[in-house]
Write an enzyme that holds these catalytic residues in place. Structure first.
Site, mmCIF file in Angstrom:
data_model
loop_
_atom_site.group_PDB
_atom_site.id
_atom_site.type_symbol
_atom_site.label_atom_id
_atom_site.label_comp_id
_atom_site.label_asym_id
_atom_site.label_seq_id
_atom_site.Cartn_x
_atom_site.Cartn_y
_atom_site.Cartn_z
ATOM 1 N N SER A 21 0.818 -1.215 0.000
ATOM 2 C CA SER A 21 0.000 0.000 0.000
ATOM 3 C C SER A 21 0.852 1.266 0.000
ATOM 4 O O SER A 21 0.526 2.241 -0.695
ATOM 5 C CB SER A 21 -0.943 0.007 1.208
ATOM 6 O OG SER A 21 -0.223 -0.086 2.424
ATOM 7 N N TYR A 60 -3.685 -3.858 -2.942
ATOM 8 C CA TYR A 60 -3.680 -2.723 -2.018
ATOM 9 C C TYR A 60 -4.098 -1.443 -2.746
ATOM 10 O O TYR A 60 -3.726 -1.232 -3.898
ATOM 11 C CB TYR A 60 -2.282 -2.514 -1.419
ATOM 12 C CG TYR A 60 -1.715 -3.738 -0.757
ATOM 13 C CD1 TYR A 60 -2.055 -4.076 0.550
ATOM 14 C CD2 TYR A 60 -0.820 -4.573 -1.432
ATOM 15 C CE1 TYR A 60 -1.532 -5.200 1.170
ATOM 16 C CE2 TYR A 60 -0.289 -5.698 -0.822
ATOM 17 C CZ TYR A 60 -0.649 -6.018 0.479
ATOM 18 O OH TYR A 60 -0.132 -7.130 1.080
ATOM 19 N N GLY A 148 7.074 10.739 7.861
ATOM 20 C CA GLY A 148 5.661 11.135 7.934
ATOM 21 C C GLY A 148 5.485 12.525 8.509
ATOM 22 O O GLY A 148 6.417 13.338 8.466
ATOM 23 N N LYS A 203 8.291 4.688 16.678
ATOM 24 C CA LYS A 203 6.852 4.994 16.717
ATOM 25 C C LYS A 203 6.016 3.757 16.434
ATOM 26 O O LYS A 203 4.889 3.632 16.920
ATOM 27 C CB LYS A 203 6.526 6.136 15.755
ATOM 28 C CG LYS A 203 6.929 5.895 14.292
ATOM 29 C CD LYS A 203 5.751 5.574 13.422
ATOM 30 C CE LYS A 203 6.156 5.440 11.959
ATOM 31 N NZ LYS A 203 5.046 5.179 11.061
ATOM 32 N N SER A 266 -3.406 2.562 11.346
ATOM 33 C CA SER A 266 -2.116 2.088 11.845
ATOM 34 C C SER A 266 -2.128 0.573 12.016
ATOM 35 O O SER A 266 -2.807 0.037 12.904
ATOM 36 C CB SER A 266 -1.775 2.752 13.179
ATOM 37 O OG SER A 266 -0.647 2.149 13.770
ATOM 38 N N ARG A 267 -1.368 -0.132 11.198
ATOM 39 C CA ARG A 267 -1.340 -1.596 11.293
ATOM 40 C C ARG A 267 -0.639 -2.045 12.571
ATOM 41 O O ARG A 267 -0.952 -3.113 13.112
ATOM 42 C CB ARG A 267 -0.680 -2.193 10.057
ATOM 43 C CG ARG A 267 0.781 -1.869 9.880
ATOM 44 C CD ARG A 267 1.331 -2.353 8.552
ATOM 45 N NE ARG A 267 0.741 -1.655 7.419
ATOM 46 C CZ ARG A 267 1.110 -1.840 6.162
ATOM 47 N NH1 ARG A 267 2.051 -2.708 5.872
ATOM 48 N NH2 ARG A 267 0.533 -1.170 5.195
#
Length: 341
Positions: A21, A60, A148, A203, A266-267
């Site tokens: 993705s 995806y 990000g 993170k 968020s996976r």
């Protein structure tokens, strides 16, 4: 963005390595300007055939339509990188060495490298860029990192997003920032290459912790304390492994942390939530069908942590104990809540 340096690198074709993705979202961004050509390598030959025929990723972000004049899918990774000016890495860190196993330093010679990977090389406990520089002899100034805060799903929907381009070369970072800037993407240039990478790794670990907390039934108050303590943990780690002057409240650091710990996309948070609800690691991984980078990253960071006697990292320790030592999440979080301030 800061003032543009003169004589920016000329990048016309990018070889994208990876079919997930995030790779799909980045291809969408890079082709918005109508000038950048993409050689897209995917491991699965059926996916290559599908993209050639239908101009979308079958697995995806299927809604993203690819420009056939700009995007060419490849089965042969050597052919994909041969005529490219830059190589963009978008494979989970745990699989990057196998993905690049048929390439040599000669294939990377003279090419810029962009890493969008938010993890570490598990067998080496090194950052992806460090591995690329050492293994493929890529000069440090020709390596950049895409940071990000940004989720692939929101890119697909063209929701406003922000990207940080990190490189020791401001010219290189600025060139990438200009290439990626579009109606729904704002870009920022930053020099802290390794710092952005370490924060991206951390993170994901913190997001797993937040997911576990949610799965165990802890509320918003606890998560706020967990996230604020995680910034202190990240700061302590960076002081030991890569001490330079930086503002951890910037979007590349705090912003990326917040979106990963709070977002429905968020996976890593999703993975942690399943663990907190009683899933085994294997069961959670099988049900997700996507890689949670934090699972692999926490082992690397834990091993780095043990090298520094006075380095206090209770959140990392708790996640490691739950995932690798099979300590009960509820019991480990009883210990963790006493370590937070």
């Amino acid at each position: 963005m800061e003032q543009t340096p003169k004589y920016l690198p000329s990048i016309h074709t990018i070889a994208v390595i990876g079919g997930g993705s995030w790779a799909t979202a980045l291809i969408k961004i890079f082709t918005e300007n109508g000038n950048t050509r993409i050689n897209w390598w995917l491991r699965n030959a059926d996916d290559v055939a599908y993209i050639k025929r239908y101009r979308s990723n079958p697995r995806y972000l299927t809604s993203v339509k690819l420009n056939p004049e700009l995007v060419r899918p490849f089965e042969d990774i050597k052919a994909a990188v041969k005529e490219a000016d830059a190589i963009l890495l978008a494979v989970p860190a745990a699989f990057i060495t196998s993905a690049l196993s048929t390439l040599s330093a000669e294939d990377f010679e003279g090419k810029y490298v962009i890493s969008s990977i938010k993890g570490m090389i598990p067998t080496h406990n090194t950052l992806v860029t460090e591995y690329i520089e050492e293994h493929f002899q890529v000069p440090h100034k020709m390596v950049a990192v895409i940071g990000g805060p940004c989720h692939a799903e929101e890119v697909a929907m063209e929701k406003q997003a922000y990207l940080s381009l990190a490189s020791s070369s401001s010219r290189y970072a600025t060139a990438l920032a200009e290439m990626m800037h579009c109606r729904y993407i704002n870009t920022t240039v930053i020099k802290d290459l390794y710092g952005v990478e370490y924060c991206a790794v951390m993170k994901n670990i913190i997001a797993i912790a937040c997911g576990i907390a949610h799965g165990l039934g802890y509320g918003d108050n606890y998560q706020a304390v967990l996230v604020s303590n995680s910034m202190q943990e990240i700061k302590r780690l960076l002081k030991e492994v890569y001490k330079v002057k930086r503002d951890l409240t910037a979007s590349a650091y705090l912003g990326d942390l917040l979106v990963t710990t709070y977002s429905q996309f968020s996976r890593n948070r999703t993975f942690g939530n399943m663990i907190g609800r009683g899933y085994t690691v294997k069961a959670a991984q099988m049900e997700m069908e996507m890689v949670a980078e934090g699972y692999y990253a926490v082992k690397s960071i834990h091993q780095i942590h043990t090298q520094y006697e006075d380095l206090n990292m209770p959140i990392t320790t708790a996640v490691y104990n739950i995932l690798y030592n099979k300590v009960s999440p509820s019991e480990e979080f009883l210990w963790l809540k006493e370590q937070l301030q």
